[in-house]
Design a protein around this motif. Sequence first.
Motif, PDB file in Angstrom:
ATOM      1  N   ASN A 128       3.820   8.051  -2.498  1.00 28.87           N
ATOM      2  CA  ASN A 128       3.758   6.736  -3.181  1.00 28.87           C
ATOM      3  C   ASN A 128       4.833   5.668  -2.827  1.00 28.87           C
ATOM      4  N   ASN A 129       5.559   6.101  -1.720  1.00 25.65           N
ATOM      5  CA  ASN A 129       6.425   5.216  -0.947  1.00 25.65           C
ATOM      6  C   ASN A 129       5.520   3.822  -0.733  1.00 25.65           C
ATOM      7  N   LEU A 130       6.261   2.626  -0.792  1.00 27.75           N
ATOM      8  CA  LEU A 130       5.049   1.488  -0.484  1.00 27.75           C
ATOM      9  C   LEU A 130       5.612   0.745   0.698  1.00 27.75           C
ATOM     10  N   SER A 131       4.689   0.059   1.436  1.00 26.52           N
ATOM     11  CA  SER A 131       4.957  -0.696   2.382  1.00 26.52           C
ATOM     12  C   SER A 131       4.091  -2.038   2.325  1.00 26.52           C
ATOM     13  N   PRO A 132       4.563  -3.297   2.847  1.00 28.06           N
ATOM     14  CA  PRO A 132       3.854  -4.543   2.530  1.00 28.06           C
ATOM     15  C   PRO A 132       2.659  -4.294   3.419  1.00 28.06           C
ATOM     16  N   LEU A 133       1.419  -4.865   2.978  1.00 28.75           N
ATOM     17  CA  LEU A 133       0.080  -4.908   3.847  1.00 28.75           C
ATOM     18  C   LEU A 133       0.375  -5.831   4.942  1.00 28.75           C
ATOM     19  N   ASP A 134       1.329  -7.054   4.807  1.00 31.31           N
ATOM     20  CA  ASP A 134       1.774  -7.876   5.729  1.00 31.31           C
ATOM     21  C   ASP A 134       3.087  -8.105   5.706  1.00 31.31           C
ATOM     22  N   THR A 135       3.881  -7.541   6.721  1.00 25.67           N
ATOM     23  CA  THR A 135       5.128  -7.507   6.910  1.00 25.67           C
ATOM     24  C   THR A 135       5.874  -8.903   7.207  1.00 25.67           C
ATOM     25  N   SER A 187       9.979   5.422   5.933  1.00 29.19           N
ATOM     26  CA  SER A 187       9.681   5.510   4.543  1.00 29.19           C
ATOM     27  C   SER A 187       8.280   6.284   4.383  1.00 29.19           C
ATOM     28  N   CYS A 188       7.514   6.479   5.415  1.00 30.94           N
ATOM     29  CA  CYS A 188       6.285   7.302   5.092  1.00 30.94           C
ATOM     30  C   CYS A 188       6.059   8.315   6.257  1.00 30.94           C
ATOM     31  N   PRO A 189       7.011   9.447   5.764  1.00 33.18           N
ATOM     32  CA  PRO A 189       7.108  10.743   6.497  1.00 33.18           C
ATOM     33  C   PRO A 189       5.724  11.286   6.812  1.00 33.18           C
ATOM     34  N   SER A 190       5.633  12.246   7.812  1.00 34.70           N
ATOM     35  CA  SER A 190       4.298  13.068   8.019  1.00 34.70           C
ATOM     36  C   SER A 190       3.983  13.856   6.804  1.00 34.70           C
ATOM     37  N   SER A 191       4.987  14.049   5.891  1.00 33.75           N
ATOM     38  CA  SER A 191       4.503  14.789   4.628  1.00 33.75           C
ATOM     39  C   SER A 191       5.797  14.385   3.556  1.00 33.75           C
ATOM     40  N   GLY A 192       5.021  14.202   2.344  1.00 34.62           N
ATOM     41  CA  GLY A 192       5.960  13.831   1.246  1.00 34.62           C
ATOM     42  C   GLY A 192       5.835  12.190   1.233  1.00 34.62           C
ATOM     43  N   ALA A 249       0.734  -1.254  -0.098  1.00 37.76           N
ATOM     44  CA  ALA A 249      -0.026   0.069   0.069  1.00 37.76           C
ATOM     45  C   ALA A 249       0.866   1.208   0.088  1.00 37.76           C
ATOM     46  N   ARG A 250       0.313   2.314  -0.458  1.00 34.29           N
ATOM     47  CA  ARG A 250       1.069   3.645  -0.690  1.00 34.29           C
ATOM     48  C   ARG A 250       1.116   4.305   0.612  1.00 34.29           C
ATOM     49  N   CYS A 251       2.012   5.130   1.076  1.00 37.22           N
ATOM     50  CA  CYS A 251       2.205   5.992   2.073  1.00 37.22           C
ATOM     51  C   CYS A 251       0.622   6.498   2.422  1.00 37.22           C
ATOM     52  N   THR A 252       0.463   7.297   1.594  1.00 32.19           N
ATOM     53  CA  THR A 252      -0.768   8.009   1.662  1.00 32.19           C
ATOM     54  C   THR A 252      -1.926   7.610   1.986  1.00 32.19           C
ATOM     55  N   VAL A 253      -2.126   6.229   1.815  1.00 35.13           N
ATOM     56  CA  VAL A 253      -3.250   5.534   2.252  1.00 35.13           C
ATOM     57  C   VAL A 253      -3.218   5.008   3.658  1.00 35.13           C
ATOM     58  N   PHE A 254      -2.173   5.246   4.515  1.00 34.15           N
ATOM     59  CA  PHE A 254      -1.920   4.770   5.683  1.00 34.15           C
ATOM     60  C   PHE A 254      -1.088   5.565   6.543  1.00 34.15           C
ATOM     61  N   ARG A 255      -0.784   6.827   6.090  1.00 36.17           N
ATOM     62  CA  ARG A 255      -0.001   7.858   6.912  1.00 36.17           C
ATOM     63  C   ARG A 255      -0.830   8.260   7.986  1.00 36.17           C
TER      64      ARG A 255
END
Length: 320
Positions: A234-241, A226-231, A200-206
Amino acid sequence: MACESSSAKPAFFLSLLCFLLGMASAQLSGTFYSSSCPSALSTIKSAVSSAVSSEARMGASLLRLHFHDCFVNGCDGSILLDDTANFTGEKNAAPNANSVRGFDVIDTIKSQLESKCPGVVSCADIVAVAARDSVVALGGSSWTVLLGRRDSTTASQSAANANIPAPTLSLSGLISAFSNKGFTAKEMVALSGSHTIGQARCTVFRARLYNENNINATFATSLKASCPSSGGDNNLSPLDTTSPTSFDNAYFKNLQIQKGLLHSDQQLFSGGSTDAQVNAYSGNAATFKTDFANAMVKMGNLSPLTGSNGQIRKNCRRVN
């Protein structure tokens, strides 16, 4: 047989017969292409296996493509249609824009099938089979995909915005969204288990990372890198780590320790009515995989176009 009233056939029974005939004509079949295109299923499987082997994430993308197609006016391939000067499709709806992918894989499969049996296999069926083959390629259970869908000649961006469950939904919102499509809360939990693969993209779970308390602190800290408070939208993280490229039950185990990536994920295990089902799937991977497969069959049967309704697109991106 014409559905006309006559003195010999009471209207009630005639109406019932017409209804049953209509139901029969709308039914799909697991052997739909056995004569018209015998190599259809093997062709799709080979292409999916190749795509997933090259990029494991593509398996999750093809599964999601089917889901986002079926939840918008049924499994009709409408999500595949490109926007044109005179046509607005679903690709740029909020749940899909810069997010839904796998279109090139579907194009490749369609091209291969058109060379083998022109005008026979629908794009909607390709998407349905590719979803199943993706799950199998990543270790999930198989199921019989019922076939015979036609492709729509229309699409609805507004329906995509309204019907596809958002990652910000509460538990009651999730239950309602799936109930609107005929799914039980148990089936909703099983289908949510698809998040055992994919990213999922950072913007979805920030917002969850920085604003919610029911999240494992160490987990949140690792994600913030990898998912800062701004910016970095589109950085990705696994839904299941735990095992992001394996179709297993780790997703549910992660929810038990507050490691759900999306707000909507953690809602399934937040002291509500679905906690027990999460516990059940966490403790029994085989049960989860079986229930998931059964729910996928049901999803694939959402309002399919059949018979003279729709068409067999030559190019999945545009109507004939």
